[in-house]
Design a protein around this motif. Structure first.
Motif, PDB file in Angstrom:
ATOM      1  N   VAL A 231     -40.203  32.822  18.084  1.00 15.09           N
ATOM      2  CA  VAL A 231     -39.469  31.668  18.274  1.00 15.09           C
ATOM      3  C   VAL A 231     -39.876  30.667  16.766  1.00 15.09           C
ATOM      4  CG1 VAL A 231     -39.060  31.310  20.782  1.00 15.09           C
ATOM      5  CG2 VAL A 231     -40.980  30.411  19.887  1.00 15.09           C
ATOM      6  N   LYS A 264     -39.592  32.333  26.657  1.00 17.60           N
ATOM      7  CA  LYS A 264     -39.331  32.181  25.316  1.00 17.60           C
ATOM      8  C   LYS A 264     -38.661  30.661  25.044  1.00 17.60           C
ATOM      9  CE  LYS A 264     -36.579  34.753  21.677  1.00 17.60           C
ATOM     10  NZ  LYS A 264     -35.595  35.840  21.298  1.00 17.60           N
ATOM     11  N   ASP A 265     -37.723  30.542  25.902  1.00 22.73           N
ATOM     12  CA  ASP A 265     -37.006  29.128  26.012  1.00 22.73           C
ATOM     13  C   ASP A 265     -38.024  28.104  25.970  1.00 22.73           C
ATOM     14  OD1 ASP A 265     -34.404  30.340  25.841  1.00 22.73           O
ATOM     15  OD2 ASP A 265     -34.126  30.068  27.992  1.00 22.73           O
ATOM     16  N   GLY A 268     -39.894  27.755  22.777  1.00 21.52           N
ATOM     17  CA  GLY A 268     -38.826  27.290  21.778  1.00 21.52           C
ATOM     18  C   GLY A 268     -38.876  25.792  21.757  1.00 21.52           C
ATOM     19  N   ALA A 271     -41.620  24.530  19.268  1.00 17.89           N
ATOM     20  CA  ALA A 271     -41.272  24.863  17.840  1.00 17.89           C
ATOM     21  C   ALA A 271     -41.192  23.750  16.908  1.00 17.89           C
ATOM     22  CB  ALA A 271     -40.161  25.645  17.564  1.00 17.89           C
ATOM     23  N   GLU A 281     -37.100  32.543  14.606  1.00 17.93           N
ATOM     24  CA  GLU A 281     -35.719  32.334  15.013  1.00 17.93           C
ATOM     25  C   GLU A 281     -35.383  30.702  14.737  1.00 17.93           C
ATOM     26  OE1 GLU A 281     -34.824  33.712  19.083  1.00 17.93           O
ATOM     27  OE2 GLU A 281     -35.852  35.795  18.543  1.00 17.93           O
ATOM     28  N   ALA A 282     -36.441  29.897  15.100  1.00 16.50           N
ATOM     29  CA  ALA A 282     -36.275  28.480  14.850  1.00 16.50           C
ATOM     30  C   ALA A 282     -35.944  28.414  13.262  1.00 16.50           C
ATOM     31  CB  ALA A 282     -37.255  27.775  15.249  1.00 16.50           C
ATOM     32  N   VAL A 310     -34.759  23.583  17.503  1.00 17.64           N
ATOM     33  CA  VAL A 310     -35.321  23.849  18.598  1.00 17.64           C
ATOM     34  C   VAL A 310     -34.610  24.100  19.839  1.00 17.64           C
ATOM     35  CG1 VAL A 310     -36.859  22.552  20.342  1.00 17.64           C
ATOM     36  CG2 VAL A 310     -37.378  22.426  17.817  1.00 17.64           C
ATOM     37  N   VAL A 313     -33.355  27.560  19.915  1.00 20.96           N
ATOM     38  CA  VAL A 313     -34.147  28.553  20.459  1.00 20.96           C
ATOM     39  C   VAL A 313     -34.801  28.207  21.786  1.00 20.96           C
ATOM     40  CG1 VAL A 313     -35.127  29.186  18.072  1.00 20.96           C
ATOM     41  CG2 VAL A 313     -36.165  27.403  19.162  1.00 20.96           C
ATOM     42  N   SER A 314     -34.764  27.228  22.239  1.00 21.10           N
ATOM     43  CA  SER A 314     -34.998  26.931  23.878  1.00 21.10           C
ATOM     44  C   SER A 314     -33.966  26.991  24.616  1.00 21.10           C
ATOM     45  CB  SER A 314     -35.535  25.376  23.754  1.00 21.10           C
ATOM     46  OG  SER A 314     -34.424  24.567  23.517  1.00 21.10           O
TER      47      SER A 314
END
Length: 434
Positions: A231, A264-265, A268, A271, A281-282, A310, A313-314
């Protein structure tokens, strides 16, 4: 009676605890064994060596490292000595509180303190000695609440989320409960009976099968750290140690049963920027938003790019949703091209005739001309003349005349050739050309 100097006090305490023996190991206690010359309890070895020695050691490593033992005791006990004086420091080391007159303990606190103080008077610069009155066991040093919470298989955040659990934990801390006693009390609480099976299993495994617990933690550490990297947080393991963020994520995974997607969220949302850029990914979302905004003549703050990356990715939004918003704003700005923009065309492509013409007239590389050039921006945002077909803006000839009126054009070879051409034509018209 005046306090002895710190060196005399320290020497006396070592005789009290171990006879000056760096290899001494105390008997089992509810707090674990005590190790080394100063009899430091096992739960304190890790955090204290990290803080005062600069490297987190295991109890066995600590036992084999004289320098680490000395560094820890001078840091911890030195702080007690400065704050409470010699008698208060001895009481803190032995009982976890600074009143030297307390009567509990075996031996009582006051007897332990008196013994240390009496021996300090015989100090003559020696570093070791033997014999003397001893405590009969390891020192009961006050433990950090976060460390205790971890011992009990809980997190501070979880403890503070329940009045019943917080009260039980505080009783355990003040009463010096063993992990086994705390677990027994915990399982009889209303809080325990309402918790998820994953949390109950996590706590039970931590107490009853520490080897399995350690293995699962290591597996989760690797997996969750990979999610953190993905992330855009970068590795959360430094010098073999997990960051607080990674520990929280692992706990949420193992104890609270969070799925990888939820972890993961959650990661995220943490980030952030790294020297003006984002990672993982961010970073991909961050760069995509920058590119799309540029190609469509839109400008946003750095905070806007970060916030929306953010959010992607969240799991709060998607790239497609945010791209649609950028296009909608671009369509509003460049109204004559609304349909094309909303259909997926970039404004930069729609402005290509103007960009190419300006590049030629001002003798600039096309890559140096974009939608933020004043001539291009004016052409793309000017209102179409009455009766002009939809999707058109300023006529190209009108745009080129505006560019030629720019002082920059007069400095180009194009301008000089144009003026020479006009001069030759005038001369020819007057019959002066040859």
């Amino acid at each position: 009676m005046a306090d002895p100097g710190f060196e005399a006090f320290l020497w006396s305490l070592t005789q009290q605890e171990s006879g000056g023996n760096y290899s001494a190991v105390g008997p089992p206690t509810p707090y674990g064994r005590a190790y080394g010359r100063y009899q430091v309890l096992a739960p304190n070895v890790g955090p204290w060596t990290a803080k005062y020695y600069g490297k987190r050691l295991t109890p066995q490593q600590f036992l084999n490292n004289k320098a680490a033992q000395d560094a820890v005791v001078r840091g911890v006990l030195g702080g007690y000595y400065k704050k409470y004086g010699a008698r208060g420091a001895a009481a803190m080391w032995y009982s976890g509180q600074s009143n030297p007159n307390k009567t509990y303990g075996n031996p009582p606190v006051y007897k332990y303190v008196n013994s240390v103080m009496a021996r300090a008077g015989s100090y003559s610069g020696q570093s070791t000695g033997g014999g003397g009155y001893t405590s009969g066991g390891p020192v009961k040093v006050a433990l950090d609440k976060d460390e205790l919470a971890e011992q009990y298989g809980l997190s501070s955040a979880l403890i503070n989320s329940s009045k019943e659990l917080k009260s039980l934990f505080n009783q355990a801390v003040s009463g010096g409960w063993s992990a086994a006693k705390f677990q027994a009390k915990l399982k009889n609480s209303k809080w325990w009976k309402t918790q998820s099976s994953s949390l109950r299993k996590y706590i039970t495994t931590k107490f009853t099968d520490p080897a399995t617990h350690k293995q699962k933690w290591a597996q989760a550490q690797y997996k969750v750290n990979q999610l953190a990297v993905a992330v855009g947080l970068g590795s959360q393991i430094k010098s073999g140690k997990s960051s607080k963020l990674l520990k929280s994520a692992i706990y949420n995974s193992l104890a609270l049963g969070w799925s990888d997607e939820r972890i993961k969220d959650w990661l995220g949302t943490k980030a952030t920027l790294h020297d003006g850029i984002m990672w993982g990914e961010a970073g991909e979302a961050f760069d995509k938003f920058h590119e799309l905004a540029y190609l469509n003549g839109m400008k946003y703050s750095q905070d806007w790019y970060k916030k929306n990356a953010v959010a992607v990715v969240s799991g709060k939004t998607t790239l497609e949703t945010e791209e649609a918003k950028i296009r909608a704003q671009a369509a509003a700005r460049y109204g004559a091209y609304k349909d094309q923009i909303l259909a997926g065309q970039n404004v930069m492509d729609l402005a290509a005739p103007y960009i190419k013409s300006l590049s030629t007239l001002l003798e600039l590389p096309e890559t140096d001309v974009d939608l933020f050039d004043k001539h291009v921006a004016k052409a793309m945002t000017s209102k179409p003349a009455s009766g002009t077909a939809a999707g058109t803006q300023m006529p190209l000839w009108e745009f080129e005349n505006a560019v030629r009126a720019d002082p920059l054009w007069r400095k180009t070879n194009n301008a000089r050739e144009s003026m020479m051409s006009v001069a030759r034509q005038v001369a020819k018209d007057f019959g002066l050309a040859y």
